[in-house]
Structures are given as structure tokens and as C-alpha cells.
Design a protein around this motif. Structure first.
Motif, PDB file in Angstrom:
ATOM      1  N   ASN A 125       0.844  -1.197   0.000  1.00  0.00           N
ATOM      2  CA  ASN A 125       0.000   0.000   0.000  1.00  0.00           C
ATOM      3  C   ASN A 125       0.879   1.246   0.000  1.00  0.00           C
ATOM      4  O   ASN A 125       0.864   2.041   0.947  1.00  0.00           O
ATOM      5  CB  ASN A 125      -0.902   0.007   1.238  1.00  0.00           C
ATOM      6  CG  ASN A 125      -2.229  -0.678   0.966  1.00  0.00           C
ATOM      7  OD1 ASN A 125      -2.724  -0.669  -0.158  1.00  0.00           O
ATOM      8  ND2 ASN A 125      -2.806  -1.273   1.999  1.00  0.00           N
ATOM      9  N   SER A 155      -5.965  -5.320  -3.667  1.00  0.00           N
ATOM     10  CA  SER A 155      -6.987  -5.299  -2.615  1.00  0.00           C
ATOM     11  C   SER A 155      -7.668  -6.641  -2.454  1.00  0.00           C
ATOM     12  O   SER A 155      -7.839  -7.390  -3.409  1.00  0.00           O
ATOM     13  CB  SER A 155      -8.052  -4.250  -2.935  1.00  0.00           C
ATOM     14  OG  SER A 155      -9.068  -4.319  -1.944  1.00  0.00           O
ATOM     15  N   GLY A 156      -8.057  -6.900  -1.217  1.00  0.00           N
ATOM     16  CA  GLY A 156      -8.810  -8.127  -0.930  1.00  0.00           C
ATOM     17  C   GLY A 156      -8.331  -8.826   0.323  1.00  0.00           C
ATOM     18  O   GLY A 156      -8.818  -9.900   0.664  1.00  0.00           O
ATOM     19  N   LYS A 216      -5.740   2.797  -5.737  1.00  0.00           N
ATOM     20  CA  LYS A 216      -5.878   2.010  -4.495  1.00  0.00           C
ATOM     21  C   LYS A 216      -6.140   2.925  -3.294  1.00  0.00           C
ATOM     22  O   LYS A 216      -6.899   2.576  -2.387  1.00  0.00           O
ATOM     23  CB  LYS A 216      -4.614   1.162  -4.257  1.00  0.00           C
ATOM     24  CG  LYS A 216      -4.650   0.355  -2.952  1.00  0.00           C
ATOM     25  CD  LYS A 216      -5.669  -0.766  -3.010  1.00  0.00           C
ATOM     26  CE  LYS A 216      -6.129  -1.359  -1.701  1.00  0.00           C
ATOM     27  NZ  LYS A 216      -5.236  -1.636  -0.635  1.00  0.00           N
ATOM     28  N   ASN A 234      -9.256   2.807  -0.750  1.00  0.00           N
ATOM     29  CA  ASN A 234      -9.178   2.746   0.712  1.00  0.00           C
ATOM     30  C   ASN A 234      -9.943   3.881   1.381  1.00  0.00           C
ATOM     31  O   ASN A 234     -10.514   3.703   2.448  1.00  0.00           O
ATOM     32  CB  ASN A 234      -7.719   2.729   1.169  1.00  0.00           C
ATOM     33  CG  ASN A 234      -7.109   1.347   1.003  1.00  0.00           C
ATOM     34  OD1 ASN A 234      -7.528   0.580   0.130  1.00  0.00           O
ATOM     35  ND2 ASN A 234      -6.137   1.006   1.814  1.00  0.00           N
ATOM     36  N   GLU A 240     -13.332   2.729   1.406  1.00  0.00           N
ATOM     37  CA  GLU A 240     -13.382   1.643   2.412  1.00  0.00           C
ATOM     38  C   GLU A 240     -13.555   2.234   3.827  1.00  0.00           C
ATOM     39  O   GLU A 240     -14.406   1.787   4.602  1.00  0.00           O
ATOM     40  CB  GLU A 240     -12.084   0.834   2.307  1.00  0.00           C
ATOM     41  CG  GLU A 240     -11.848  -0.205   3.389  1.00  0.00           C
ATOM     42  CD  GLU A 240     -10.447  -0.842   3.265  1.00  0.00           C
ATOM     43  OE1 GLU A 240     -10.088  -1.311   2.174  1.00  0.00           O
ATOM     44  OE2 GLU A 240      -9.709  -0.864   4.268  1.00  0.00           O
ATOM     45  N   TYR A 241     -12.777   3.259   4.124  1.00  0.00           N
ATOM     46  CA  TYR A 241     -12.868   3.903   5.444  1.00  0.00           C
ATOM     47  C   TYR A 241     -14.273   4.477   5.664  1.00  0.00           C
ATOM     48  O   TYR A 241     -14.862   4.338   6.733  1.00  0.00           O
ATOM     49  CB  TYR A 241     -11.856   5.046   5.547  1.00  0.00           C
ATOM     50  CG  TYR A 241     -10.474   4.705   6.057  1.00  0.00           C
ATOM     51  CD1 TYR A 241      -9.708   3.712   5.454  1.00  0.00           C
ATOM     52  CD2 TYR A 241      -9.921   5.404   7.120  1.00  0.00           C
ATOM     53  CE1 TYR A 241      -8.427   3.432   5.908  1.00  0.00           C
ATOM     54  CE2 TYR A 241      -8.637   5.122   7.585  1.00  0.00           C
ATOM     55  CZ  TYR A 241      -7.897   4.146   6.970  1.00  0.00           C
ATOM     56  OH  TYR A 241      -6.623   3.873   7.414  1.00  0.00           O
ATOM     57  N   LYS A 271      -3.397   2.728   8.998  1.00  0.00           N
ATOM     58  CA  LYS A 271      -2.016   2.732   8.505  1.00  0.00           C
ATOM     59  C   LYS A 271      -1.712   3.914   7.611  1.00  0.00           C
ATOM     60  O   LYS A 271      -0.595   4.069   7.157  1.00  0.00           O
ATOM     61  CB  LYS A 271      -1.735   1.432   7.769  1.00  0.00           C
ATOM     62  CG  LYS A 271      -1.761   0.244   8.704  1.00  0.00           C
ATOM     63  CD  LYS A 271      -1.098  -0.979   8.081  1.00  0.00           C
ATOM     64  CE  LYS A 271      -1.520  -2.238   8.789  1.00  0.00           C
ATOM     65  NZ  LYS A 271      -2.915  -2.615   8.416  1.00  0.00           N
ATOM     66  N   ARG A 317     -11.758   7.901  13.299  1.00  0.00           N
ATOM     67  CA  ARG A 317     -10.818   6.874  13.779  1.00  0.00           C
ATOM     68  C   ARG A 317      -9.835   7.506  14.764  1.00  0.00           C
ATOM     69  O   ARG A 317      -9.530   6.959  15.809  1.00  0.00           O
ATOM     70  CB  ARG A 317     -10.030   6.260  12.612  1.00  0.00           C
ATOM     71  CG  ARG A 317     -10.806   5.237  11.844  1.00  0.00           C
ATOM     72  CD  ARG A 317      -9.863   4.277  11.136  1.00  0.00           C
ATOM     73  NE  ARG A 317     -10.573   3.541  10.105  1.00  0.00           N
ATOM     74  CZ  ARG A 317     -10.039   2.558   9.400  1.00  0.00           C
ATOM     75  NH1 ARG A 317      -8.790   2.193   9.591  1.00  0.00           N
ATOM     76  NH2 ARG A 317     -10.744   1.929   8.479  1.00  0.00           N
TER      77      ARG A 317
HETATM   78  C1  6PG Z   1      -7.500  -3.937   0.939  1.00  0.00           C
HETATM   79  C2  6PG Z   1      -7.389  -3.146   2.203  1.00  0.00           C
HETATM   80  C3  6PG Z   1      -6.078  -3.340   2.851  1.00  0.00           C
HETATM   81  C4  6PG Z   1      -6.078  -2.786   4.276  1.00  0.00           C
HETATM   82  C5  6PG Z   1      -5.576  -1.369   4.315  1.00  0.00           C
HETATM   83  C6  6PG Z   1      -6.236  -0.476   5.301  1.00  0.00           C
HETATM   84  O1  6PG Z   1      -7.893  -3.320  -0.021  1.00  0.00           O
HETATM   85  O2  6PG Z   1      -7.214  -5.130   0.953  1.00  0.00           O
HETATM   86  O3  6PG Z   1      -7.572  -1.793   1.931  1.00  0.00           O
HETATM   87  O4  6PG Z   1      -5.120  -2.851   2.010  1.00  0.00           O
HETATM   88  O5  6PG Z   1      -7.312  -2.914   4.820  1.00  0.00           O
HETATM   89  O6  6PG Z   1      -4.238  -1.485   4.608  1.00  0.00           O
HETATM   90  O7  6PG Z   1      -5.685  -0.638   6.515  1.00  0.00           O
HETATM   91  P1  6PG Z   1      -5.869   0.336   7.734  1.00  0.00           P
HETATM   92  O8  6PG Z   1      -7.307   0.225   8.127  1.00  0.00           O
HETATM   93  O9  6PG Z   1      -4.970  -0.262   8.757  1.00  0.00           O
HETATM   94  O10 6PG Z   1      -5.451   1.692   7.351  1.00  0.00           O
END
Ligand code: 6PG
Length: 466
Positions: free
Chosen positions: A103, A129-130, A183, A187, A190-191, A261, A288
Motif C-alpha cells: 500500500n 486489494s482483498g 488504491k 481505501n 473503504e474507510y 495505517k 478513527r
Molecule cells: C485492501 C485493504 C487493505 C487494508 C488497508 C487499510 O484493499 O485489501 O484496503 O489494504 O485494509 O491497509 O488498513 P488500515 O485500516 O490499517 O489503514
């Protein structure tokens, strides 16, 4: 003797899983880890009997590979990647390929691409990712860097990727850090979605009074419809899991301080730099951080669920709010992609294509937005936003109800609130920025534009006549 097809450097969880995945696709794999014990453990354990050769000497690892060599790195982002790249570069020949699958920050990948090109080494920065399962069975892969290297890599490591309706979740997004940029946006989304799910969980648990397991069942049910997504499914499983040692839901034994991270923060920084509004992603990163500021917490008395309210209605309101917030998290991600696409020259719909399987944000919404973006011409963010406006209007009453009820119960909903105000701003014909411009001009002579004339203007705001 023919050399091995691919080298995997770094045997953490992701590196090991990816090496096994590559081998399962018919490739011969060389593996190396900085600490030799890890390599030995892997060879004697999961890699036993497979076409995977381990090396404890880096030079031997490099020499074992067929030319041009292809070395995939699963190394902690930042300085460790630079150190490994530097060491490897001295052992590689012109035309060899280094692929960073960690990452990494996209700017680091931009820099590494430029530096290595000058030294004849072909560099690829790949967003993978995954998680562990994806790395093992089929991740989503976002490539950036040297195009000729991509063609070769797609044919080798691209075989390991997830597949959605016969289409591999692999794509090339442009030179330098393009893949890592995509990516990072992934993320950020994702957050945002994780925060939105967590808020709904909090509301249903503390506010409405459901148990963790019951919330898990509600999520499982929602996951059968419009909200179908990997993250909701993951949340349902986490909520329903009982700790075998204590007999309690494990989730309730987890300390409520979220770690990160840095990729979410990088998405927010990118949004700020590129002039993109991504408030829900920012709220998620911020929340967070806030969860870790324990010494600042001053718990007030909780105002619980008002018994005269209907549980079924409360659950429905939460569902609609989650849907609205999730949709708008994707819109913010798409607008960030759009800004990146201008720099790197990729198609925004391509990112959604490779996010349909393998990755953490795969969902029915991604599948639908992909279709919309690939069929409808126009600016991607506007196309996607226009598509969801009617839906958001329908969701609005319950979305508001969720936020209002949660606030009355002193339950914070930063992602849902930020999505709502993002939406309201985008749906306003006139915003109060005119007053901001006026005040800026009043104290700093910063000038303003007018709605009735061309050009920039300054006023003394009546000072001359005082
Ligand atoms: C993915 C995830 C993976 C991980 C990140 C986020 O796509 O597989 O994004 O890369 O979850 O590192 O991690 P943090 O929540 O620790 O920032």
C-alpha cells in the motif's frame, strides 16, 4: 535450466498468500524474506509440495529467475520499499521488472518509477486489494508504471486476480503511481463505508437496544438486497461471532480504538490537494483518530431509545441512512478518481470495473455504478450523481430521521451527517459562499466576483463614509 517465473519478496500474510495463489495458477515461484526463518517455515508449511522455491540468499533468489526477471514486493510501505528496491537494483539487469504490491503512497511510486526508468529497471506500482483471502484466491489489481512491464506482468501475476463475469479485475491506470492512486481512493471509500456501518451498529445497539448478534442478523438481511457488499457481510460475521473462551460476542471484547495505517489519510490529503470535496472520507479518518483520544472522553449519561418508537421503523431508517451514506461515499471516491484521471489519463469506469470482485469495497452499488459510467457519456461524477439523486430523495426522510434520532440519543454519526450535508450542498442552487467572499474582501481586500457583472471587485464596505 529455465529460471523460475516470478519472485516474491516478503513473506508476510499477503506475500505468502499471493505466492500460493501464483503457484496455483501454474507459475513457478521463488520466495525470499529478510529473516530466513520465515522462509523456512513457509517452505515446510503451506508451501510444502508446491512449485515454490525458497532462498535465504538474496543473490541466489534473484539469479533463480528467468529473464527478464519479475520480482513482486510485499514490503511495508515507505522506507522499507526504498531500501529493498535499492538493494535489488544492484543485482538486476536492464529490462528486469520490480513490482511493488504494497500500500505505497502514489507519489512514492511516481518517484520510484522515474528513478528506476533512468536506471533501466521497469517499475510497476500495484494496488492489491482483498486482504489475505483475496491475495490467496483472487485480489483486485490496480497497475501503474511501465506499460511494457504491465503487459508482461498481466500475463503472469495478472492470472492471480479475481474475475467478475469473465472479466479479470486487473487494469493499467497509467504511468508512475497511477495504480497506487486508485488504491488510495479505494481505501478512502473503504474507510467511509466502514464508519457508516459502525454508526448504524452503534445506533441499533446502544440506541435501539438490539444485541450484537441481532445487529449481525439485520446486516445479513440487508446484505441480500441493495446493500449487498463485502463490508456489510464482514460486519455481520464479526457481529455474530461468539468468542469460544468467554462465550461472549467477540466484538464486545474489542477495545473501541480504531487504528489506521495511513491510506485513508492519504485519500483525504489527495482530495485537498486536487481540490475535491470528500467530507465523508475525511469524517471517517477523523473519527478513527477521535476514538483514540481516550483522555478527552467525558461520558455523559446516555439517552436511550425512546420506548414509544417502533423498532422496525428505527431499523428501516438506519438502513436507508446507510444506503444514502454509502452511495455518497462512492460519489466522493469517483470525484477523486476523476481528478486523478486528469493527471494519469485513465478512465474512471475502469476503476469501478476492477472493483467489482476481489476487493474490499466490492458491492452491488459498484456493479451498478460501473454500468452507468460505462454506458453514459459525460463527466463521471455528474453521471453517477445524476443516477442516484432520485434514490437519495426517496431515502431523505428516513436518513434525516436516523441522524436526528441518533443525535437525540447522543450517538455520533459523523459519516452519515457529513454525507447529508455534502448532499444538501450539492443540491443547493445558492450557497452562503457570497458572505465568505464578502468577509474576505472586508478584512483582506481579497476581491470577489459578482452575479451581475464580469470581473473581480473590491468594496470599502462603507468605511470611507464613516
Ligand atoms: C485492501 C485493504 C487493505 C487494508 C488497508 C487499510 O484493499 O485489501 O484496503 O489494504 O485494509 O491497509 O488498513 P488500515 O485500516 O490499517 O489503514
Amino acid at each position: 535450466m529455465n529460471g523460475l517465473d516470478v519472485g516474491v519478496y516478503g513473506l508476510g500474510v499477503m506475500g505468502e498468500a499471493f505466492a500460493l495463489n501464483l503457484e496455483s495458477r501454474g507459475l513457478t515461484v521463488a520466495v525470499y524474506n529478510r529473516t530466513a526463518e520465515k522462509t523456512t517455515q513457509f517452505l515446510q508449511g503451506k508451501a510444502k509440495g508446491k512449485r515454490i522455491q525458497g532462498f535465504t540468499d538474496l543473490k541466489e533468489f534473484v539469479d533463480s529467475l528467468s529473464r527478464p526477471r519479475m520480482i513482486v514486493l510485499f514490503v511495508k510501505a515507505g522506507k522499507p520499499v526504498d531500501e529493498v528496491v535499492e538493494t535489488l537494483t544492484h543485482m538486476l539487469e536492464k529490462g528486469d521488472i520490480i513490482i511493488d504490491c504494497g500500500n505505497s503512497h502514489y507519489r512514492d511510486s511516481d518517484r520510484r518509477f522515474a528513478e528506476l526508468s533512468g536506471r533501466g529497471i521497469r517499475f510497476l506500482g500495484v494496488g492489491v486489494s482483498g486482504g489475505e483471502e483475496g491475495a490467496l484466491k483472487g485480489p483486485s489489481m490496480m497497475f501503474g508504471g511501465d506499460f511494457s512491464a504491465y503487459i508482461e506482468a498481466e500475463n503472469k501475476i495478472g492470472r492471480a486476480a479475481a474475475v467478475f463475469e469473465n472479466s479479470k479485475c486487473v487494469s493499467y491506470f497509467g504511468e508512475g503511481g497511477a495504480g497506487h492512486f486508485v488504491k488510495i481512493v479505494h481505501n478512502g471509500i473503504e474507510y467511509a463505508i466502514m464508519q457508516a456501518i459502525a454508526e448504524v451498529y452503534d445506533y441499533l445497539l446502544r440506541g435501539v437496544g438490539l444485541s450484537s448478534g441481532e445487529v449481525g442478523s439485520v446486516f445479513e438481511e440487508w446484505g441480500k438486497g441493495v446493500l449487498r457488499s463485502f463490508l456489510l457481510e464482514a460486519a455481520a460475521r464479526v457481529l455474530r461471532y461468539i468468542d469460544p473462551e468467554t462465550g461472549k460476542p467477540l466484538v464486545e471484547l474489542i477495545l473501541d480504538e480504531a487504528e489506521q495505517k495511513g491510506t485513508g489519510r492519504w485519500a483525504v490529503e489527495a482530495a485537498m490537494e486536487l481540490g475535491v470535496s470528500a467530507p465523508t472520507i475525511a469524517a471517517a479518518v477523523d473519527e478513527r483518530t477521535l476514538t483514540t483520544l481516550r483522555t478527552l472522553r467525558r461520558p455523559a449519561q446516555e439517552a436511550g431509545f425512546n420506548g414509544d418508537r417502533n423498532v422496525g421503523e428505527a431499523v428501516e431508517a438506519a438502513k436507508n441512512s446507510l444506503l444514502a451514506t454509502t452511495l455518497l461515499s462512492y460519489i466522493q471516491g469517483i470525484s477523486l478518481l476523476q481528478a486523478g484521471a486528469r493527471n494519469y489519463g485513465f478512465r474512471v469506469s475502469e476503476a469501478l470495473r476492477v472493483w467489482r470482485a476481489g476487493c474490499i469495497i466490492r458491492s452491488r452499488i459498484v456493479e451498478e455504478l460501473y454500468k452507468e459510467l460505462s454506458w453514459t457519456p459525460g463527466e463521471p461524477t455528474a453521471v453517477a450523481f445524476d443516477k442516484i439523486i432520485p434514490q437519495l430523495e426517496e431515502l431523505m426522510p428516513q436518513w434525516l430521521q436516523f441522524i436526528t434520532n441518533a443525535s437525540r440519543m447522543r450517538i455520533p454519526t459523523p459519516a452519515s451527517m457529513s454525507a447529508l450535508s455534502y448532499y444538501l450542498s450539492l443540491r443547493s442552487d445558492r450557497l452562503p459562499a457570497n458572505l465568505i467572499q464578502g468577509i474576505r474582501d472586508y478584512f483582506g481586500g481579497h476581491m470577489f466576483k459578482r452575479v451581475d457583472r464580469e470581473g473581480y471587485f473590491h468594496s470599502d464596505w462603507g468605511r470611507s463614509s464613516e
